[in-house]
Write a protein that holds these residues in place. Structure first.
Motif, mmCIF file in Angstrom:
data_model
loop_
_atom_site.group_PDB
_atom_site.id
_atom_site.type_symbol
_atom_site.label_atom_id
_atom_site.label_comp_id
_atom_site.label_asym_id
_atom_site.label_seq_id
_atom_site.Cartn_x
_atom_site.Cartn_y
_atom_site.Cartn_z
ATOM 1 N N PRO A 297 22.900 23.446 0.559
ATOM 2 C CA PRO A 297 21.824 23.620 1.074
ATOM 3 C C PRO A 297 20.588 24.151 0.020
ATOM 4 N N VAL A 298 21.146 25.228 -0.734
ATOM 5 C CA VAL A 298 20.255 25.755 -1.795
ATOM 6 C C VAL A 298 19.685 24.645 -2.686
ATOM 7 N N PHE B 289 25.602 31.884 -6.886
ATOM 8 C CA PHE B 289 24.735 32.851 -7.549
ATOM 9 C C PHE B 289 23.521 32.329 -7.835
ATOM 10 N N THR B 290 22.332 32.959 -7.358
ATOM 11 C CA THR B 290 20.917 32.165 -7.702
ATOM 12 C C THR B 290 20.175 33.382 -8.367
ATOM 13 N N MET B 291 19.544 33.028 -9.635
ATOM 14 C CA MET B 291 18.857 34.053 -10.644
ATOM 15 C C MET B 291 17.672 33.515 -10.668
ATOM 16 N N GLN C 124 21.462 30.077 1.168
ATOM 17 C CA GLN C 124 19.733 30.583 1.252
ATOM 18 C C GLN C 124 19.088 29.707 1.687
ATOM 19 N N ASN C 125 18.176 29.829 2.862
ATOM 20 C CA ASN C 125 17.384 28.702 3.773
ATOM 21 C C ASN C 125 15.985 28.678 2.904
ATOM 22 N N MET C 126 15.198 27.865 3.125
ATOM 23 C CA MET C 126 13.896 27.464 2.808
ATOM 24 C C MET C 126 13.182 28.720 2.834
ATOM 25 N N GLN D 29 14.033 31.968 2.984
ATOM 26 C CA GLN D 29 14.354 33.010 2.201
ATOM 27 C C GLN D 29 14.109 32.638 0.633
ATOM 28 N N VAL D 30 14.361 31.305 0.376
ATOM 29 C CA VAL D 30 13.953 31.133 -1.001
ATOM 30 C C VAL D 30 12.376 31.202 -1.361
ATOM 31 N N THR D 31 11.645 30.671 -0.485
ATOM 32 C CA THR D 31 10.248 30.802 -0.597
ATOM 33 C C THR D 31 9.675 32.081 -0.552
ATOM 34 N N SER D 32 10.331 33.044 0.092
ATOM 35 C CA SER D 32 9.847 34.375 0.121
ATOM 36 C C SER D 32 10.129 35.224 -1.062
ATOM 37 N N ILE D 33 11.307 34.916 -1.813
ATOM 38 C CA ILE D 33 11.210 35.266 -3.152
ATOM 39 C C ILE D 33 10.370 34.702 -4.251
ATOM 40 N N LEU D 34 10.286 33.359 -4.110
ATOM 41 C CA LEU D 34 9.445 32.893 -5.089
ATOM 42 C C LEU D 34 7.849 33.247 -4.780
#
Length: 118
Positions: free
Chosen positions: A40-41, A84-86, A101-103, A105-110
């Motif tokens: 999914p990631v 593990f995502t860096m 991680q879902n979309m 979660q990832v977009t909020s970090i980006l």
């Protein structure tokens, strides 16, 4: 030799990773396997790759000995789940996550780490 069947660039050596993070301001690297927590990631990254031209996306095989640079990073201490995502900003670790991680979660970090300054 590619270990991961994704449409994302695959990093095979620690030197390649170093070059990628030193030559690009914003980098997201997902270190994982072809498994249910990682797929999914990868999908999220593939989808975002088209929209986020300011971010370089790449994957690295978790079992590759060269991935020790991510597996053993202080930011990953205590991580239990793959991948593990860096997230790297200007050559330094800006954030790190483990497990699925879902979309959102990832977009909020980006958005937080790689916000384009107006």
């Amino acid at each position: 030799m590619k270990f991961l069947q994704t449409n994302l660039p695959e990093i095979e050596t620690a030197a390649e990773l170093e070059k990628l993070i030193n030559e690009n301001e914003n980098v997201m690297v997902c270190c994982g396997r072809m498994g249910p927590m990682c797929l999914p990631v990868y999908d999220v990254m593939e989808e975002l790759e088209e929209d986020r031209s300011n971010v370089k996306f790449a994957v690295m095989a978790f079992d590759n000995p060269e991935a020790a640079v991510i597996r053993n990073a202080p930011e990953c201490r205590g991580f239990m789940g793959l991948p593990f995502t860096m997230y790297y900003k200007n050559g330094k670790v800006a954030d790190a996550t483990s497990s699925i991680q879902n979309m959102q979660q990832v977009t909020s970090i980006l958005d937080k780490q790689f916000a384009e300054k107006a």
